[in-house]
Design a protein around this motif. Structure first.
Motif, short mmCIF file in Angstrom:
data_model
loop_
_atom_site.label_atom_id
_atom_site.label_comp_id
_atom_site.label_asym_id
_atom_site.label_seq_id
_atom_site.Cartn_x
_atom_site.Cartn_y
_atom_site.Cartn_z
N ASN A 300 0.87 -1.17 0.00
CA ASN A 300 0.00 0.00 0.00
C ASN A 300 0.91 1.22 0.00
N HIS A 301 0.90 1.97 -1.08
CA HIS A 301 1.72 3.16 -1.21
C HIS A 301 0.83 4.39 -1.09
N TYR A 302 1.19 5.29 -0.19
CA TYR A 302 0.45 6.53 0.00
C TYR A 302 1.36 7.70 -0.32
N TYR A 308 6.24 12.38 -3.78
CA TYR A 308 5.80 11.08 -4.30
C TYR A 308 5.42 10.09 -3.21
N THR A 309 6.27 9.87 -2.22
CA THR A 309 5.96 8.92 -1.15
C THR A 309 5.78 9.63 0.17
N PHE A 310 4.65 9.37 0.81
CA PHE A 310 4.48 9.73 2.22
C PHE A 310 4.80 8.51 3.08
N THR A 311 4.03 7.43 2.87
CA THR A 311 4.21 6.23 3.67
C THR A 311 4.13 4.98 2.80
N ILE A 312 4.65 3.89 3.35
CA ILE A 312 4.65 2.59 2.68
C ILE A 312 4.23 1.52 3.69
N CYS A 322 -4.26 0.04 6.54
CA CYS A 322 -3.10 0.73 7.10
C CYS A 322 -2.17 1.20 5.99
N ALA A 323 -1.80 2.48 6.04
CA ALA A 323 -0.88 3.05 5.05
C ALA A 323 0.57 2.90 5.45
N GLY A 395 2.03 3.15 15.90
CA GLY A 395 2.77 4.12 15.10
C GLY A 395 2.51 4.01 13.61
N ASP A 396 1.49 3.23 13.22
CA ASP A 396 1.13 3.10 11.81
C ASP A 396 0.08 4.14 11.43
N LEU A 397 0.18 4.63 10.20
CA LEU A 397 -0.74 5.66 9.72
C LEU A 397 -1.97 5.03 9.06
N PHE A 398 -3.11 5.61 9.34
CA PHE A 398 -4.35 5.27 8.64
C PHE A 398 -4.86 6.55 8.00
N VAL A 399 -5.09 6.50 6.69
CA VAL A 399 -5.61 7.65 5.95
C VAL A 399 -7.13 7.52 5.89
N THR A 400 -7.82 8.54 6.33
CA THR A 400 -9.28 8.44 6.45
C THR A 400 -10.04 9.25 5.40
#
Length: 507
Positions: A300-302, A308-312, A322-323, A395-400
């Motif tokens: 999952n690439h955000y 270009y990349t925020f999170t992986i 989870c992003a 500590g994992d990002l979730f994009v809502t």
């Protein structure tokens, strides 16, 4: 750092006989493609284009489009790609805004070009002899190949992408060679690409995902299999015929392939790595893809055009939705809504706006000719994405969702993505999008727009929501059954069209 012209030369020198690009019957090795790229670069130079000039390109994902992209890297011209479905007024705006010296187009975009007043002021180069062209692409190919070598440095501008402009005029995002190369290197590393990978080149080359696929293949002597326009059946056939090893697509394209009658795991068995970006992937689709492909890696690439990349997240299966965490070249934070202070960080579990450090190697510097956009999005060395999300306890990002898409009902902030993920798991739901519609009492009410796979009533969907851990105030108050969910050309849900009633009800 190497510029992109010299980056391409690496593959020419390492592996000259490797197949580099495929487009229907056309197959070119790196050495063969290099000659054509240098010829096109020389042809553009003969027409007066040079270092720092913009070339507007309105083409589908064909080998000519990929060739022009690389030719611009050798020549130091700023390739400025535009959606081939662009309307005349969009072409007018982007030509004037970029100051492009020339325009390349084909039959699919010829009508819009003919109606563009600005297009009449510049050199019009046609691929496959469209009406209105003053010079043919073939004439560029006939030029004696450029002998001077790459004429750009790592600090020169490589390309300028235009954002979709869903809430106004599109914004130009200029990106330097070093930023583009850093992004491509990170893409290779984060997706664990090996030498000689093969990818399906269907994400448009006017979009950051398409550009990244093109550049990444050159870094690893890989094969870029052109697909001018997406068709699920043709995509399956190309994957099988070319033994494609990795896919990097928006969720919509995966959804369409899985739903096509020609799909079978055996036909896509060569694919070992899946990646997605551009939009969240709902839980149901994630599970179906995992079952169908059984990939070694599911990423999952955000990210965005700007950075270009925020999170992986390299194991999208382990924690659906989870992003992941910051990419190789990124730092990210979540700050309180309404704040422009990068230090106004929220606690884990609290939703806010996602921001990214502009010091990262992949980050742009500022929008083109848009001080208003810079003032809105760039603060104290950080890019304010306009996306909403939160960090969980790990500590994992979730994009809502998007700040603009947030539903405020009865004083509560409600993310559409949470609700969509729950509804997507119902077996009768093919696709779902959630939006907030005006309501006199609540301000906005939560409405779910459903494309059905099988017959299902609103009451049954509401009952399904009640069996999950979805909070009661987040449950949709209305269900609307539609023929299709409106999306952008790259598969993003267009909630604004749902809110404005721009959809076709079912039946």
């Amino acid at each position: 750092m190497l510029d992109l012209g010299r980056t391409f030369l690496q593959s020419v020198e390492r592996n000259p006989d490797a197949v580099a690009v495929v487009d229907g019957p056309l197959r070119l090795t790196y050495s063969e493609w290099h000659v054509r790229i240098r010829s096109v670069a020389a042809g553009l130079k003969a027409q007066g284009l040079g270092h720092g000039d913009h070339l507007l390109v309105v083409l589908q994902n064909r080998w000519e489009m990929a060739t022009l992209h690389w030719a611009c890297q050798f020549l130091g011209v700023v390739v400025t790609p535009l959606n081939w479905r662009a309307k005349p007024e969009e072409i007018d705006y982007c030509l004037a805004d970029s100051g492009a010296r020339a325009l390349v187009f084909e039959a699919t975009s010829a009508g819009a070009v003919a109606e563009s007043a600005e297009a009449d002021k510049v050199l019009r180069i046609g691929v496959d002899a469209p009406a209105g062209a003053r010079l043919s692409f073939e004439a560029l190919l006939d030029a004696c190949p450029l002998e001077d070598g790459p004429q750009a440095s790592a600090d020169d501008v490589s390309l300028m992408l235009y954002t979709s402009g869903t809430t106004g005029k599109p914004k130009g995002v200029p990106r330097r060679h070093r930023q583009e190369r850093a992004a491509a290197l990170a893409h290779v590393a984060q997706n664990l690409y090996r030498n000689g990978e093969r990818t399906l080149g269907v994400m448009p080359l006017y979009h950051t995902m398409g550009v990244r696929s093109l550049l990444a293949m050159a870094l690893i002597d890989g094969r870029f299999v052109c697909m001018p326009r997406f068709s699920a059946g043709e995509a399956i056939a190309l994957i099988e015929a070319e033994a494609v090893t990795n896919l990097y697509l928006v969720p919509t394209l995966y959804h369409d392939m899985l739903g096509h009658p020609d799909f079978s795991p055996a036909r896509v068995a060569s694919v070992r790595k899946l990646g997605f970006a551009g939009a969240p992937m709902h839980d149901a689709l994630l599970l179906r893809l995992d079952e169908a492909f059984r990939p070694e890696l599911f990423v999952n690439h955000y990210g965005s055009s700007e950075v270009y990349t925020f999170t992986i997240n390299q194991d999208a299966r382990a924690k659906p939705g989870c992003a992941g965490r910051a990419g190789l070249n990124a730092r990210i934070r979540v700050v309180g809504f309404g704040s422009t202070d990068p230090e106004a960080r929220v606690v884990p579990g609290e939703e806010g706006q996602i921001i990214a450090d502009l010091a990262g190697d992949e980050a742009f510097e500022a929008y083109w000719n848009r001080p208003d956009a810079n003032a809105k999005s760039l603060h104290n060395g950080w890019y304010f994405t306009g996306d909403t999300g939160y960090f969980d306890a790990d500590g994992d990002l979730f994009v809502t969702g998007r700040v603009d898409d947030m539903i405020i009902s009865g004083g509560e902030n409600i993310s559409p993505v949470d609700i969509e993920s729950v509804l997507s798991l119902h077996p009768a739901v093919d696709e779902v999008a959630v939006a907030g519609l005006k309501d006199e009492r609540w301000g906005q009410r939560v409405v779910a727009f459903i494309k059905r796979k099988d017959s299902i009533a609103a009451e049954a969907l509401d009952a399904h929501c009640r069996t999950t851990d979805l909070a009661n105030f987040k449950r949709p108050r209305d269900y609307v059954f539609v023929r299709e969910i409106p999306k952008s050309p790259v598969g993003k849900i267009l909630r604004r069209k749902l809110v404005s009633g721009e959809y076709e009800p079912e039946g």
